[in-house]
Design an enzyme around this catalytic site. Structure first.
Site, PDB file in Angstrom:
ATOM      1  N   SER A 199       0.871  -1.216   0.125  1.00 17.56           N
ATOM      2  CA  SER A 199      -0.137   0.030  -0.162  1.00 17.56           C
ATOM      3  C   SER A 199       1.068   1.175   0.023  1.00 17.56           C
ATOM      4  CB  SER A 199      -0.993   0.067   1.097  1.00 17.56           C
ATOM      5  OG  SER A 199      -2.050   0.883   1.124  1.00 17.56           O
ATOM      6  N   ASP A 247      -9.795  -4.984  -5.149  1.00 15.38           N
ATOM      7  CA  ASP A 247      -9.284  -4.260  -4.037  1.00 15.38           C
ATOM      8  C   ASP A 247     -10.070  -3.165  -4.065  1.00 15.38           C
ATOM      9  OD1 ASP A 247      -7.824  -2.599  -2.440  1.00 15.38           O
ATOM     10  OD2 ASP A 247      -6.040  -3.568  -3.143  1.00 15.38           O
ATOM     11  N   HIS A 298      -7.512  -5.685   0.475  1.00 16.61           N
ATOM     12  CA  HIS A 298      -6.690  -4.830   0.120  1.00 16.61           C
ATOM     13  C   HIS A 298      -5.128  -5.575   0.632  1.00 16.61           C
ATOM     14  CE1 HIS A 298      -4.125  -1.042  -0.697  1.00 16.61           C
ATOM     15  NE2 HIS A 298      -4.058  -0.987   0.528  1.00 16.61           N
TER      16      HIS A 298
END
Lengths: 267, 382
Positions: free
Chosen positions: A97, A219, A247
């Site tokens: 991320s 996602d 995610h």
């Protein structure tokens, strides 16, 4: 008394001292525990380094300085400080991320430290901008910050009480630190602001090492458009789709994630 | 649902859903959940629970809630907002766990989620948060005010006196978010004639600051009328008595006059530590004799001393934040230690003030419990 870089970030090192380093950087919302299903596998062939970003998990929150951490640059500097302290070179950087972008900034700042970048669920910008689809509006992010205010208590709740029984769960729980995924609420909120208001699109073309983008098929945080943008703008980057929802492919699809990273580092 | 003959699930007084571990799709939902979200059972089954949160809730769900569940097996008291079929937002509190009890029998793990509407609690929390933010803002305004006020207690720029070098150090107590009672002032009263005043008003905060302001401007006024420092202190004492305050203070006044023979210093102390006279050879003595506190006694006594300052001498005045620095809440730094310290650095008068403050801070582990003000003067050639 000065706390060392390694203590400050609760750095954990496993695997062979002489092996190529693989550094795992967690994303917003949790800490190095997120890599629990993936990182240990690589300790067979790599020197595996885990750490917590400042303000997350077991890091030294007293060292957090609001002004310094108002952008991702300082987080990238922390990564470099860890690399220097451990004298790491040819690092395979695996970032989840927002840490994908932290890796981008670190690699641009000191190109020689890194050999490859693996980005798990990256997004160079979360907020839509013209034709660019990040998936969120400014108002969504404002609302997230408000939501985090109302979760002040929840974010500090220590791991406790009964856990539904499962085959390995008790054993797995024993590994978990009491500080697991705890974040000081004000720091979590600021990290959320830095993460979700960031825009690193202009940095992508400056990356100069082979890069793998892992895109989850479903996602909600980093949509396919975000992953494709990163692939299209990091020179030579390749994109692999992991069939999973959510995610965190490293939690929901660890074996696919491991296989994709392994195939990439062996090429 | 099967195995729910007594309605434990269906009729539970809380919204209750069971999700697939992978993907978070709703497998089962009870009556309270359907009522909460305003949807039919057919509508919700197979739908992802996160699709019923606000967008911010979805981010939270995927970045914190699901990872925590996967890693620790449960999560409690998460505040989120359900968006109903009609678009209304209902604040809820969520508890969830990861149930892997069926894995022994080859059944996939599920996530069990219970939701409680929390409208009233959320209103209360919102109020609390607002109050907390206001308190934080008020505090930072108070800090700002304190810092501004603090700057009025000492000259903004230390004056330059020809042929007399001055080094002044001022260090407020603690984090500097409170106005202290120490002050000093240096001003010109005639050609080649200067007054130095340094003092300590009892107490802290705004009441002490107003008295400090009064004393600073009164001393400036009185210095033009009274050449003798003891006379000045008598007038200052009388003036403070007439003020509507229970504050008192200690003050030391020095009057420095330059003639062709050099600098003459006259001075007087009102309840204040006596000035130190140092010599570059390391000799240190006190100047003058103690006087009364200012603003308390009916028959206050002050005396004036006079000393002709040699070229290799210096005068240091300081507040009791120096000598009353305490080690670990115990022993005071004290007069003797201070004089020994000054003696050690006496060869370089310009370094005396800094050395004193550094020693006082080091003595109390760098946390000043009281303000510290130190000022040193020494003649220079040229």
């Amino acid at each position: 008394m000065a706390v060392s870089v390694l203590e400050r970030h609760r750095v954990r090192v496993t695997g062979h001292v002489d092996a190529q380093p693989m550094l795992f950087a967690h994303g917003f919302g949790c800490d190095q525990a997120m890599w629990r299903l993936v990182a240990p596998v690589f300790a067979e062939d790599f020197r595996v380094v885990l750490f917590d970003h400042l303000g997350s998990g077991g890091s030294d929150v007293d060292a957090y300085d609001e002004a310094a951490y108002s952008g991702l640059e300082r987080y990238a500097q922390d990564v470099l400080d860890i690399c220097h302290e451990l004298d790491l070179h040819d690092v395979v950087f695996v970032g989840h991320s927002v840490s994908s972008m932290i890796g981008v900034l670190a690699q641009i700042a000191e190109p020689d430290v890194f050999a490859r970048l693996v980005m798990v669920g990256p997004s160079a910008r979360y907020i839509d901008d013209g034709d660019y689809v990040g998936g969120f509006s400014e108002a969504d992010i404002d609302e997230l910050l408000d939501l985090m205010d109302s979760n002040h208590l929840g974010w500090q709740e220590p791991l406790s009480g009964m856990v539904m029984p499962g085959p390995e769960l008790a054993e797995q729980r024993a590994e978990l630190d009491a500080s697991f995924c705890r974040t000081r609420p004000d720091i979590a909120r600021r990290f959320a602001g830095v993460t979700f208001r960031g825009d690193n699109r202009a940095d992508l073309p400056l990356v100069s090492v082979p890069t793998l983008v892992l895109q989850n098929s479903n996602d909600p945080i980093a949509p396919p458009s975000a992953g494709a943008y990163v692939r299209d703008h990091v020179p030579g980057a390749v994109l692999e789709v992991i069939e999973t929802s959510g995610h965190c492919a490293h939690l929901s699809a660890p074996s696919e994630t491991i296989a994709a990273i392994r195939a990439f580092v062996l090429t | 649902m099967t195995g729910d003959p007594t309605g434990l699930f269906e009729h539970a007084p809380a919204a209750y859903v069971v999700l697939d571990r992978d993907g978070g799709r709703i497998r089962e939902a009870n009556g309270a959940f359907l009522a909460l979200v305003g949807r039919s059972r057919e509508d919700v089954l197979g739908r992802g629970l996160s699709s019923m949160w606000s967008v911010a809730g979805r981010i939270f769900h995927d970045t914190h809630l699901m990872p925590t569940l996967e890693l620790s097996g449960r999560i409690d008291e998460v505040a989120l907002e359900i968006v109903t079929a009609g678009g209304a937002r209902i604040p809820v509190l969520l508890n969830a766990n990861l149930d892997r009890s069926g894995e022994h029998a080859g059944e996939a793990a599920v996530v069990r989620v219970v939701l409680f509407p929390a409208r009233h609690r959320r209103l209360y929390e919102t109020e609390l948060l607002r109050a907390t933010r206001e308190a934080e803002e008020a505090r930072s305004r108070a800090v700002e005010l304190a810092r501004s006020l603090q700057q009025t207690l000492i000259p903004p720029v230390p004056p330059v006196i020809p042929r007399l070098q001055m080094s002044a150090v001022y260090r407020p107590a603690g984090a500097g978010d409170e106005v202290g009672g120490d002050f000093y002032d240096v001003f010109n009263v005639a050609p080649r004639e200067w007054v130095v005043v340094l003092g300590d008003v009892s107490g802290k905060g705004i009441p002490a600051a107003t008295v400090t302001a009064y004393i600073r401007h009164t001393v400036r006024d009185l210095a033009m009328q009274h050449a003798d420092p003891a006379d000045l202190l008598h007038e200052l004492d009388a003036g403070l008595h007439q003020q509507d305050t229970d504050k008192f203070c200690t003050v030391v006044v020095l009057r420095l006059s330059e003639s062709d023979r050099g600098w003459r210093v006259t001075g007087s102390s009102g309840g204040h530590p006596l000035p130190l006279l140092g010599h570059r050879d390391g000799t240190v003595v006190e100047l003058g004799s103690p006087g009364s506190l200012i603003g308390i006694l009916d028959d206050a006594r002050f005396t004036t001393f006079t000393h002709d300052l040699a070229d290799d001498e210096f005068v240091t005045v300081y507040t009791d934040g120096v000598t009353e620095a305490r080690r670990g809440g115990g022993a005071l730094l004290g007069d003797e230690t201070l004089q020994r310290l000054v003696s050690r650095v006496a060869a370089d008068p310009a370094s005396v003030s800094d050395a004193i403050v550094a020693a006082a801070l080091a003595y109390q582990d760098d946390v000043a419990v009281d303000d510290i003000a130190v000022l040193t003067l020494h003649p220079t050639r040229g």
